[in-house]
Design an enzyme around this catalytic site. Structure first.
Site, mmCIF file in Angstrom:
data_model
loop_
_atom_site.group_PDB
_atom_site.id
_atom_site.type_symbol
_atom_site.label_atom_id
_atom_site.label_comp_id
_atom_site.label_asym_id
_atom_site.label_seq_id
_atom_site.Cartn_x
_atom_site.Cartn_y
_atom_site.Cartn_z
ATOM 1 N NE ARG A 182 -2.898 -3.674 -1.357
ATOM 2 C CZ ARG A 182 -2.477 -4.459 -0.355
ATOM 3 N NH1 ARG A 182 -1.185 -4.696 -0.227
ATOM 4 N NH2 ARG A 182 -3.331 -5.003 0.491
ATOM 5 C CG HIS A 190 -4.623 0.180 -4.012
ATOM 6 N ND1 HIS A 190 -4.020 0.309 -2.783
ATOM 7 C CD2 HIS A 190 -5.521 -0.832 -3.875
ATOM 8 C CE1 HIS A 190 -4.551 -0.570 -1.941
ATOM 9 N NE2 HIS A 190 -5.446 -1.276 -2.582
ATOM 10 C CG HIS A 232 -6.304 -8.560 1.684
ATOM 11 N ND1 HIS A 232 -6.557 -9.000 0.403
ATOM 12 C CD2 HIS A 232 -6.037 -7.232 1.575
ATOM 13 C CE1 HIS A 232 -6.450 -7.990 -0.434
ATOM 14 N NE2 HIS A 232 -6.133 -6.915 0.238
ATOM 15 N NE ARG A 270 -3.544 -2.170 2.871
ATOM 16 C CZ ARG A 270 -3.297 -3.287 3.553
ATOM 17 N NH1 ARG A 270 -2.107 -3.452 4.134
ATOM 18 N NH2 ARG A 270 -4.203 -4.237 3.666
ATOM 19 C CE LYS A 286 -6.639 -0.289 4.478
ATOM 20 N NZ LYS A 286 -7.875 -0.577 3.744
ATOM 21 C CE1 TYR A 294 -6.140 -7.780 -6.897
ATOM 22 C CE2 TYR A 294 -6.482 -8.572 -4.658
ATOM 23 C CZ TYR A 294 -6.055 -7.592 -5.532
ATOM 24 O OH TYR A 294 -5.546 -6.415 -5.031
#
Length: 317
Positions: A262, A259, A285, A150, A174, A294
């Site tokens: 990414r 992104h 994630h 990120r 995150k 995806y």
């Protein structure tokens, strides 16, 4: 106690007890502030089913100054923040609407945009050169694609955390979660060339170019810097501009941002046979559901398998 005070305590609770990032806490506060401003209520008991329903209608019809409406996923963020706030009130035995009465609507899954291998190469080649800025920008692009970072993760890296020998290092993502990321040989070479060109002592991995450094140092001499001064470290906004510049230079007509690289990283892994759980880990994630955006990649592979193997005998007739 009035709702504004309870909201402030809830935000503090998120940061201190739930260990949420400052950005997450700020977002929740923003969503709740809009709800309180719209509803004009001051007591938790005034939050009812009908009020929430009316607020959802307001969100779905809301338009900004440019006539732009809120995306479904953004509308859901408001409802998620409200539900979390109600859970907090219940935890404190404060009378309010039961959080389980609020359902979060399903947002449509949007197909992510990514770059084809040839497009990635064109962007990387666009950042060729031996000057400081070119070497830095090439290292940025290589690292974004090689590690699937990120933009905030990239700008927060300190150079003493790099382990170029083993081609791996840890990043804080995150939710303050730390994960190990790996880099390619080409990313390693780009980073080495860039770091050889560095003459400053700033701890940040990616810093302003030499001209900006001189300007920055001049400002520091004239006035005291604040405690929030980030030194020479690049900001996420600057990295966004860098990526867009080289995408345009490479003649890419897609709307390319950090992104996108990414997404291209994840796409590249899946198309080359990586399993989705491994990709989930590498992207950082917390839920496999997030990584499942995806699946359009695996769907494409399934189509190719279908075309290659289905009804082969009939085609021979």
């Amino acid at each position: 106690m009035d709702l504004k005070s309870l909201k402030r305590q809830f935000v503090e609770y998120l940061e201190i007890e739930k260990n949420r990032s400052q950005k997450t806490s700020e977002n929740y506060e923003h969503y709740l502030d809009r709800f309180l401003e719209w509803s004009k209520i001051s007591d938790p008991s005034e939050i009812t089913d009908d009020l929430i329903r009316s607020f959802r209608v307001y969100l779905s019809r809301f338009e900004d100054n440019k006539g732009k409406r809120l995306k479904k996923i953004t509308q859901n963020y408001y409802i998620i923040a409200l539900r979390s706030f109600l859970k907090y009130l219940g935890k404190r035995d404060i009378k309010a609407l039961a959080p389980e009465k609020i359902e979060v609507g399903k947002a449509s899954i949007k197909e992510v945009e990514f770059l084809e291998e040839e497009e990635v190469e064109r962007i990387l080649d666009a950042a060729s050169g031996s000057d400081f800025k070119s070497l830095r920008d090439r290292a940025i692009l290589e690292l974004l694609f090689s590690a699937g970072l990120r933009v905030s993760e990239l700008t927060n890296i300190n150079r003493d955390k790099l382990d170029l020998k083993n081609k791996e290092f840890s990043v804080r993502g995150k939710g303050d979660k730390v994960r190990v990321v790996f880099i390619s040989d080409s990313a390693k070479k780009a980073l080495e060339k860039y770091l050889e060109k560095r003459r400053d002592m700033d701890i940040a991995l990616f810093v302003r170019d030499e001209a900006s450094q001189v300007k920055f140092q001049g400002k520091k001499d004239k006035a005291k810097t604040s405690s929030s001064d980030k030194g020479l470290r690049l900001t996420p906004r600057t990295v966004q501009r860098i990526v867009k510049f080289y995408a345009a230079k490479a003649g890419i007509i897609k709307d390319v941002h950090p992104h996108t690289l990414r997404h291209s990283f994840a796409t590249d892994l899946l198309m080359n046979g990586a399993d989705i759980r491994s990709v989930q880990e590498m992207l950082g994630h917390s839920s496999i559901t997030t990584t499942q955006v995806y699946t359009h990649i695996t769907n494409r592979q399934l189509r190719d398998v279908h075309e290659a193997f289905h009804a082969k005998r009939r085609r021979k007739k």
